[in-house]
Scaffold this active site. Structure first.
Site, PDB file in Angstrom:
ATOM      1  N   ILE A 688      16.205   2.225   2.897  1.00  0.00           N
ATOM      2  CA  ILE A 688      16.021   1.304   4.027  1.00  0.00           C
ATOM      3  C   ILE A 688      14.723   0.528   3.911  1.00  0.00           C
ATOM      4  O   ILE A 688      14.408  -0.296   4.775  1.00  0.00           O
ATOM      5  CB  ILE A 688      16.044   2.068   5.372  1.00  0.00           C
ATOM      6  CG1 ILE A 688      14.974   3.157   5.403  1.00  0.00           C
ATOM      7  CG2 ILE A 688      17.415   2.631   5.646  1.00  0.00           C
ATOM      8  CD1 ILE A 688      14.861   3.860   6.750  1.00  0.00           C
ATOM      9  N   ALA A 692       4.412  -0.451  -0.869  1.00  0.00           N
ATOM     10  CA  ALA A 692       3.411  -0.302  -1.911  1.00  0.00           C
ATOM     11  C   ALA A 692       3.402   1.088  -2.499  1.00  0.00           C
ATOM     12  O   ALA A 692       3.058   1.275  -3.659  1.00  0.00           O
ATOM     13  CB  ALA A 692       2.026  -0.640  -1.348  1.00  0.00           C
ATOM     14  N   GLY A 694       6.055   3.492  -2.273  1.00  0.00           N
ATOM     15  CA  GLY A 694       7.302   4.095  -2.669  1.00  0.00           C
ATOM     16  C   GLY A 694       8.476   3.579  -1.875  1.00  0.00           C
ATOM     17  O   GLY A 694       8.374   2.580  -1.157  1.00  0.00           O
ATOM     18  N   LYS A 695       9.623   4.271  -1.994  1.00  0.00           N
ATOM     19  CA  LYS A 695      10.830   3.913  -1.274  1.00  0.00           C
ATOM     20  C   LYS A 695      11.012   4.810  -0.065  1.00  0.00           C
ATOM     21  O   LYS A 695      10.570   5.953  -0.045  1.00  0.00           O
ATOM     22  CB  LYS A 695      12.056   4.046  -2.198  1.00  0.00           C
ATOM     23  CG  LYS A 695      12.124   3.003  -3.298  1.00  0.00           C
ATOM     24  CD  LYS A 695      13.423   3.143  -4.092  1.00  0.00           C
ATOM     25  CE  LYS A 695      13.524   2.050  -5.170  1.00  0.00           C
ATOM     26  NZ  LYS A 695      14.778   2.156  -5.936  1.00  0.00           N
ATOM     27  N   ASP A 818      -5.490   1.067   7.841  1.00  0.00           N
ATOM     28  CA  ASP A 818      -4.434   0.111   7.492  1.00  0.00           C
ATOM     29  C   ASP A 818      -3.556  -0.154   8.713  1.00  0.00           C
ATOM     30  O   ASP A 818      -2.328  -0.094   8.641  1.00  0.00           O
ATOM     31  CB  ASP A 818      -3.596   0.635   6.325  1.00  0.00           C
ATOM     32  CG  ASP A 818      -2.755  -0.479   5.673  1.00  0.00           C
ATOM     33  OD1 ASP A 818      -3.032  -1.663   5.948  1.00  0.00           O
ATOM     34  OD2 ASP A 818      -1.834  -0.159   4.915  1.00  0.00           O
TER      35      ASP A 818
END
Length: 995
Positions: A688, A692, A694-695, A818
Site C-alpha cells: 500500500i 525512503a 521500505g515498503k 521528521d
C-alpha cells in the site's frame, strides 16, 4: 444659451484639487504612498492641510511649527524603511515599533542628523547593521529588538557620542560580543540578549561603562568566568547573565554593586560559594542563581537584605536555612528546590512577608510545616515534595483561599487533613501522595471548584468517598490508591465529565459500580483493582472509546463480560480474581488474554484454560450428539481446506527461501497473531506504500483484524525519496530508533507499534492499520474534499497532543525530527496519529542544550531554518515542522510547489498575506462560515514557523492555543514597559506528568 455654457462646463468638469500642504507634508505623503496600510491608520494624512502637524502620529514644535516627532507604533504598516524621512530637518523622534517594516537599513540613514530616538523593534528588517549609524551624533536611544539583522556588530559602534540605550535583542548576530562596546561611555542600558553569538567571553572592557544601569546578556553563548571588572559598574541596577555557559566562582567584586536591584545568573555552570559581602547590596530585591553548581551554606547576611525574590534551586547548597530569612519584609518568592538543605524551616516563615511562591522540594528538610506561611493571605503555591516533613498539615492552610497549587507528597505528614483544606476554591493541584495522613475526605470538597488533580495515594485515609465529590466538575485525575476507603463509589461520581484517570486500587470499596459510567467519555485509566466491589460490569463501559487501561481484578464482580469490551483497544486489561460467569466473548478466546481472566470459575469458552461451555449441556441427548457430529464433520472439512491451502501456499512460496525458524519476534502489546501469519501475507498484491525506508503492506489476519507492516530495505540499498532532504542512506539505526521510541510510549495520538520481527537480512515493523492513510496523501489528492474544516481542526489538535506528549510527558523528551503531513496517519474516524519515528532522537537529559547531528533529517519545506545550518536537535525544530503542517491544513497546498518559485509554503503564506490578504491564503474548498476560526489556526501556524526558535511556543502551549480557538480572542502583545521575567519559569520539581 451662450450665457449658460460656462456654468454648464463648470458642472461637468469641476476644477482639479490643488495641493496646499507644505514641503514636509509632501515628504510624509511620499512615505505614506510607499506603505501598505490595511487599517487606514494614515487616512488623516491629507494633502489639503497646510501642514502635517494635525496628522495622526505627527508632532510639531509649538513655536516653529516644524515636524520633530513621528510615532506610528503597532499600526500594522508594511513596506521598506522610509529613508525620505531624513529630509525632515528637525526630526528628533522616530518610532515604527511593532510593524512589518522590511528590507535593510540603508547606509544613508546617517542623514537624519538631528535624530535622538530611533525605535524599529519588532519589524522584519534584515541584513547587516549600517556602519554609518554612529554618525548620528545626537542619537541617544537605539532599539532594533526582534528583527533579523545578522553578521557582526560594526566596529564603528564604539564611536557613538551620546548613545544611552542600545538594544539588539532577538536578532541573528553570529560574531562574538565586541570589546569596543566598552568605549560607549554614555551608555545606560546595553541589551544583547537572545542572539546566536559565536562562543566567547564577556569582554572585560564592559567594566568601563561606568554610567551603565542595565546590562542584559541573556543566552548569548558566553563561557568562561565573569570578569571582576563588572564590579566597577557602580550605577548598575539590573545584571542579567542567565542561560549561558559561564563557569568558575561568582566574583567578589559583584558585592560592590551597591545600586543593584536584581541579579540573574541562572542556568550556567558557576561553582563555589556565594561571595562574602552580599550585605553591601542593600538595594537588592531579586537574586536568581538557580541551576548552577554552587555549594556551601546560604549566608545569613544574604537573608538580612530586603529581598523580594530568592531563587537558588538546583545547586548544591547544604546546611540549614538561616532563621533570618523569615524576617525579610518584602519576600514574596522563595525557590530552593533540588539542593541538600537540612534542618527545619523557620516557624515564622511568611509571617512578616507577603509570601506567594514557596518551593523547597527535593531537599532534606524535617520538622513541621510553618503555620504562618499564609499569614498575609497571598500565598499561591506551596511545593514541599521529597523531604522529611512531619506532623499535621497546619489548620491555617485550610483558610488560605489564595492557594492554587499544593504539593506536599513524599514526606512523613500525619493526622487528619484540615476540613477547610479539602475545599480551597482556587486550588487546581492537590498532591498529598505517600504520607501517613488519615481520616476521611471531608464533604467540604464540594467547594473546590477549580480542582483538576487530586493525588492522595499511599496514605491512611478511611471512610467513604463523599457524594459531594461529584460537584468538582473540573476534576481530571483522582488517584487515591493504597488507602482504606470503604463503602460504595458515590453515584455522583459519574457526573465528572472531565475525568481522565480514576485510580482507587488497593482500598476496601464495596457495592456495585455506579450507573452512568458511559458518561466518562474522556476516561483514559480506570483502576479499581483489589477492592470488594460486587454486581455486574455495566454494559456502558464499552462506550469509553479513549480508555486504554482497565483493571477490575481482585473484586467480587459477577455476571457476564460485556460484549462491548471487544470494541476497545486496551493496553492493560485485567478482570482476574472475580466471580464472572458465562461464555467468554470471541475476541478474548485467545492465549494472550489468559491472565486477564484467571480465577473466574464461572467463565467458559472454547480455549484450553477455561471449561468448555458445551460440556455443560451434554444432557440434551441425541440432538446435541447430532450437533457434535455435524460440527466435527465441519471441522474436518475446514481443516482439510486449510491444510490444502497451506500446502498450496508453501508450494507457491518455495522459491522465497525464507527460513521462518530464524525469525525473532519482539512484542510490545498483547498479540493475537504470530510472525508466520505476517510473513505469509507479504505479497506485492498487498503493498500500500513505498517510502525512503521500505515498503508498507496491508495484512488482514485470520481474526479479521488488519495491521500495517513496514519491511525495511536491506542495509544501504535505497536512497531517500524526493520529499526527503539529505536524510542520507537508510541506516539500520532507523529501525532501532523506531523500536526504541514506539516500543516504550503509549498515547492515543501516537501510532501503536504492535511488534517487530527481525532476521539476519530483513526487519519488519507491525503497526495498527490506519484506514484513511496519511494526511498528506489525503489532503493533496482528489479526496481532499473529504476534509472539511472541523475535520482538519481535529487532525491538527490530535497531532499537536501527540507531539506534546513526546516533548513534555516522555522522560527523557523525544524529538521526532521528521514531522510532516505524510507522517500523520488517520484512522477510520479521521483521528490523527503521529507516525514514522525512524529518525527520532532523545533530547540530552542534562539540559545543557541540543545535540548536534552529523546529517540533516527531515523533508523539504518542513525543516526549521536554524536546523539546516546548525544541525541541532531540539523540540523547536519539531514545532516549526508542525507549523508547516498547520499551514498545509489551512491552505490545502504542498509545502514545496513549483508555483512558489524559490519560496516554500511558509514564505509563500507570509508574502501572500502581505500583498493580497488572507482570502488568497485560505483553501477555497473550506466553507467561508469557518473563516474566523481558520484565521486563528493560521496565526498559530505562523507563530510555530517563526524564524527565531525562541519565539516559537512549546507544544504544550500550541495544544492550549488550538483548544482555545473559537472560544477566546488573543489580545495583541503590547510593548513591554520595564522588564518582565526573562524566562518562562517551569517548576522543575514536578515529577511525572503532573502539571
Amino acid at each position: 444659451m451662450l450665457l449658460f455654457l460656462p456654468l454648464l462646463l463648470s458642472l461637468l468638469f469641476p476644477p482639479l484639487p490643488t495641493l496646499s500642504v507644505n514641503q514636509e507634508g509632501l515628504y510624509l505623503q511620499h512615505f505614506k504612498n510607499s506603505l501598505d496600510d490595511p487599517d487606514s491608520t494614515l487616512s488623516s494624512w491629507n494633502v489639503h492641510n497646510d501642514t502635517p502637524c494635525s496628522w495622526f502620529g505627527v508632532k510639531c514644535d509649538a513655536t516653529s511649527n516644524v515636524v520633530h516627532s513621528i510615532d506610528l507604533s503597532s499600526k500594522n504598516l508594511a513596506g521598506p524603511f522610509p529613508i525620505g524621512l531624513c529630509r525632515l530637518p528637525n526630526l528628533t523622534f522616530l518610532s515604527l515599533y511593532n510593524n512589518s517594516i522590511n528590507s535593510t537599513l540603508p547606509p544613508s540613514l546617517y542623514e537624519c542628523q538631528h535624530l535622538e530616538h530611533l525605535d524599529l523593534a519588532q519589524n522584519l528588517l534584515t541584513g547587516a547593521l549600517p556602519s554609518t549609524l554612529p554618525d548620528l551624533s545626537n542619537l541617544k536611544y537605539l532599539d532594533l529588538t526582534g528583527n533579523n539583522f545578522s553578521g557582526e556588530i560594526p566596529d564603528t559602534f564604539g564611536r557613538f557620542q551620546k548613545l544611552e540605550v542600545l538594544s539588539l535583542v532577538f536578532n541573528l548576530f553570529d560574531s562574538t560580543i565586541p570589546p569596543f562596546l566598552g568605549n560607549i561611555s554614555t551608555l545606560k542600558m546595553l541589551n544583547l540578549s537572545y542572539n546566536p553569538f559565536h562562543p566567547g567571553r564577556i569582554p572585560p572592557e564592559l567594566g568601563n561603562l561606568t554610567n551603565l544601569e542595565v546590562l542584559w546578556l541573556t543566552e548569548c553563548n558566553l563561557f568562561g568566568e565573569i570578569p571582576d571588572s563588572l564590579g566597577r559598574l557602580k550605577k548598575l541596577t539590573d545584571l542579567d547573565l542567565a542561560i549561558n555557559n559561564l563557569n568558575g566562582p561568582i566574583p567578589a567584586s559583584l558585592s560592590e554593586l551597591t545600586s543593584v536591584v536584581q541579579i540573574e545568573l541562572y542556568n550556567n555552570s558557576l561553582t563555589g560559594e556565594l561571595p562574602p559581602g552580599m550585605s553591601n547590596l542593600t538595594r537588592l530585591r531579586l537574586l536568581d542563581a538557580s541551576m548552577n553548581q554552587l555549594s556551601g551554606q546560604i549566608p545569613d547576611e544574604l537573608c538580612r537584605l530586603q529581598l523580594e525574590s530568592l531563587n537558588l534551586y538546583e545547586n548544591n547548597f547544604g546546611g540549614s536555612l538561616p532563621e533570618s530569612i523569615a524576617n525579610s519584609p518584602n519576600l514574596y518568592e522563595l525557590r530552593l528546590f533540588r539542593n541538600k538543605l537540612t534542618g527545619v524551616l523557620p516557624q515564622n516563615l511568611g509571617k512578616n512577608s507577603p509570601l506567594k511562591w514557596l518551593d523547597v522540594s527535593s531537599n532534606q528538610f524535617s520538622g513541621s510545616i510553618p503555620p504562618t506561611l499564609c499569614e498575609k493571605g497571598q500565598t499561591e503555591e506551596i511545593l514541599m515534595i521529597h523531604n522529611y516533613f512531619s506532623g499535621e498539615i497546619p489548620a491555617s492552610l485550610g483558610e488560605c483561599h489564595s492557594l492554587t497549587r499544593v504539593r506536599l507528597g513524599h514526606n512523613r505528614l500525619n493526622g487528619e487533613v484540615p476540613v477547610g483544606f479539602w475545599g480551597l476554591p482556587h486550588v487546581y493541584l492537590m498532591e498529598l501522595v505517600e504520607n501517613e495522613l488519615s481520616g476521611p475526605i471531608a464533604k467540604t470538597i464540594a467547594g473546590a471548584a477549580n480542582l483538576s488533580l487530586l493525588i492522595i495515594a499511599k496514605n491512611n485515609f478511611t471512610g467513604s468517598i463523599p457524594e459531594e465529590i461529584g460537584g468538582v466538575e473540573s476534576l481530571m485525575e483522582f488517584s487515591g490508591a493504597d488507602n482504606g476507603f470503604s463503602g460504595p463509589l458515590p453515584q455522583s461520581i459519574v457526573r465528572l465529565g472531565q475525568l481522565g484517570t480514576l485510580d482507587l486500587h488497593n482500598n476496601e470499596l464495596s457495592g456495585e459500580l455506579p450507573n452512568g459510567i458511559q458518561y466518562w467519555t474522556k476516561l483514559n485509566e480506570l483502576n479499581l483493582a483489589n477492592n470488594q466491589l460486587s454486581g455486574k460490569i455495566p454494559d456502558g463501559i464499552g462506550n469509553l472509546t479513549v480508555l486504554n487501561y482497565l483493571d477490575f481484578s481482585g473484586n467480587r464482580l459477577s455476571g457476564r463480560i460485556p460484549v462491548g469490551l471487544q470494541n476497545m483497544r486496551l493496553n492493560v486489561f485485567n478482570l482476574s480474581n472475580n466471580r464472572l460467569s458465562g461464555e467468554l466473548p470471541p475476541l478474548f478466546a485467545k492465549e494472550i488474554y489468559k491472565n486477564s481472566f484467571l480465577e473466574n470459575p464461572g467463565l467458559c469458552g472454547d480455549v484450553e484454560w477455561l471449561c468448555d461451555c458445551r460440556a455443560k449441556v451434554k444432557s440434551q441427548g441425541y440432538i446435541w450428539l447430532l450437533r457434535c457430529i455435524f460440527i466435527l464433520a465441519g471441522l474436518v472439512f475446514v481443516v482439510g481446506v486449510v491444510w490444502f491451502y497451506l500446502k498450496y501456499k508453501n508450494f507457491k512460496k518455495a522459491n522465497r527461501a525464507i527460513d521462518k525458524s530464524k525469525w525473532t519476534l519482539m512484542s510490545f502489546h498483547k498479540l493475537g497473531f504470530s510472525e508466520y501469519e505476517i510473513l505469509d501475507c507479504l505479497d506485492e498484491d498487498n503493498v500500500i506504500g513505498t517510502g525512503a525506508s521500505g515498503k508498507v503492506y496491508k495484512v488482514v489476519l485470520t481474526s479479521g483484524e488488519v495491521v500495517a507492516v513496514k519491511k525495511l530495505w536491506r542495509g544501504k540499498v535505497k536512497e531517500c525519496e524526493n520529499d526527503d532532504v539529505e536524510k542520507g542512506w537508510v541506516q539500520d539505526d532507523g529501525f532501532e530508533a523506531e523500536v526504541d521510541t514506539l516500543g516504550r510510549i503509549r498515547h492515543k495520538n501516537i501510532v501503536k507499534l504492535w511488534c517487530c520481527c527481525t532476521a539476519r537480512d530483513c526487519k519488519l515493523l507491525v503497526y495498527e492499520y490506519m484506514p484513511n492513510g496519511s494526511l498528506g496523501d489525503l489532503l493533496h489528492s482528489s479526496k481532499g474534499g473529504l476534509l472539511d474544516w472541523p475535520t482538519r481542526y481535529k487532525i491538527a489538535l490530535d497531532a499537536a497532543e501527540g507531539l506534546s506528549y513526546l516533548h513534555h510527558d516522555c522522560a527523557p523528551a523525544i524529538v521526532h525530527r521528521d514531522v510532516k503531513s505524510n507522517n500523520i496517519l488517520l484512522d477510520g474516524d479521521f483521528g490523527a496519529r503521529v507516525a514514522d519515528f525512524g529518525v527520532a532522537k532523545v533530547v540530552d537529559a542534562t539540559g545543557k542544550g541540543p545535540k548536534s547531528m552529523s546529517v540533516i533529517a527531515g523533508s523539504c519545506g518542513y525543516i526549521a531554518p536554524e536546523y539546516a545550518y546548525t544541525l541541532r536537535v531540539n523540540e523547536k525544530s519539531d514545532i516549526y515542522s508542525f507549523g508547516v503542517v498547520i499551514l498545509e491544513l489551512v491552505t490545502g497546498r504542498l509545502p514545496v510547489d513549483p508555483e512558489f518559485g524559490e519560496k516554500d509554503l511558509v514564505k509563500w503564506v507570509c508574502t501572500t498575506l502581505d500583498q493580497k490578504g488572507v482570502d488568497h491564503v485560505i483553501d477555497p474548498k473550506l466553507d467561508s462560515c469557518y473563516k474566523e476560526e481558520v484565521c486563528k489556526v493560521l496565526n498559530i501556524g505562523l507563530l510555530c514557523t517563526s524564524p527565531l526558535p525562541i519565539n516559537r511556543p512549546s507544544m504544550r502551549r500550541v495544544v492550549k492555543l488550538l483548544q482555545e480557538v473559537g472560544t477566546e480572542k488573543h489580545p495583541q502583545t503590547a510593548k513591554k514597559e520595564g522588564k518582565l521575567s526573562p524566562y518562562y519559569y517551569e517548576d522543575t520539581s514536578d515529577h511525572g506528568s503532573v502539571a
